[in-house]
Design an enzyme around this catalytic site. Structure first.
Site, short mmCIF file in Angstrom:
data_model
loop_
_atom_site.label_atom_id
_atom_site.label_comp_id
_atom_site.label_asym_id
_atom_site.label_seq_id
_atom_site.Cartn_x
_atom_site.Cartn_y
_atom_site.Cartn_z
N LYS A 1 1.02 -0.85 0.13
CA LYS A 1 -0.02 0.03 0.04
C LYS A 1 0.84 1.31 -0.07
CE LYS A 1 -4.33 1.48 2.18
NZ LYS A 1 -4.93 1.41 3.57
O1 G3P Z 1 -9.34 2.52 4.44
C1 G3P Z 1 -9.25 3.92 5.03
C2 G3P Z 1 -9.69 4.00 6.33
O2 G3P Z 1 -8.98 3.28 7.19
C3 G3P Z 1 -9.85 5.42 6.73
O3 G3P Z 1 -10.96 5.45 7.25
O4 G3P Z 1 -12.71 6.14 8.73
O5 G3P Z 1 -10.33 6.60 9.16
O6 G3P Z 1 -11.52 7.87 7.36
P1 G3P Z 1 -11.49 6.54 8.35
#
Ligand code: G3P
Length: 218
Positions: free
Chosen positions: A87
């Protein structure tokens, strides 16, 4: 649509795997830190532990921000297990590293994507997955799902193989709407996946069936 779970929590990964609908896992440095995983060896071991629970792709994010560092770290990650996807952040160095790995048959996931132009570049660099963060766009009063639609159109126009991995999914309707648009993959928390199970008429209907059965079999 493939279902990935977005966590580094082994219990939640096991629960999603046991449901029988899990196609992979995504992690990021924040999710690893949330589980208290620190130190290079512990982090690498944790990725292997995740790979041993699931059968699909497991995204492991590089920490380096320079090209040489990303290549070194990405090679180390990809050698851990054949399920590992490297990634990489959506930066100039990340795109160059993406091209390096895709030319060598190593799977990649370009993350922190917030525009159609970024997604186009990731596809040109041969990314296996592109991760538009829909929840974080919603957070700043921008339509995250509209970005998935734009990327779908662009990739379909040119037949790019890069899979749209809708990320930063926060809830069940994000999943349903991503499926309607045609995202290839969604990654979200266990709660959003389990939310798909729920409907009050299912609960009422099942209670009625069981009550009628009990009455008829007194
Ligand atoms: O896959 C990306 C994710 O981990 C981010 O999620 O909820 O932190 O915006 P969030």
């Amino acid at each position: 649509m493939k279902f990935f779970i977005d966590t580094a929590n082994l219990d939640q990964i096991k629960e999603a795997q046991a449901l029988g609908v899990l196609d992979g896992v995504t992690t990021n440095p924040s999710l690893m830190a949330k589980e208290g995983i620190s130190g290079k060896n512990n982090v690498l071991k944790h990725y292997v532990d995740i790979c041993n629970i699931v059968t699909g792709d497991v995204s492991a994010e590089v920490i380096a921000t320079d090209y040489d560092g990303m290549i070194k770290e990405g090679e180390e990650l990809s050698e851990l297990h054949d399920q590992i996807v490297v990634k990489l952040p959506m930066t100039k160095e990340g795109i160059k590293a993406c091209k390096y790995f895709s030319d060598r048959g190593v799977k990649t996931n370009v993350t922190l994507v917030f525009s159609a132009g970024q997604a186009l570049l990731a596809a040109k660099a041969g990314a296996t997955y592109v991760s538009p963060f829909i929840g974080r766009l919603d957070d700043v009063s921008t339509d995250g799902l509209a970005l998935i639609e734009e990327i779908r159109d662009i990739y379909d126009n040119y037949g790019y193989d890069t899979q749209i991995l809708a990320a930063s999914v926060r809830h069940t309707m994000h999943i349903v709407n991503c499926a309607k648009i045609g995202a290839d993959v969604m990654t979200g928390p266990l709660s959003a996946i389990l939310g798909l199970l729920k409907h009050p008429l299912t609960d009422i209907g099942l209670a009625q069936f069981l009550a009628d059965h009990a009455k008829a079999n007194q």
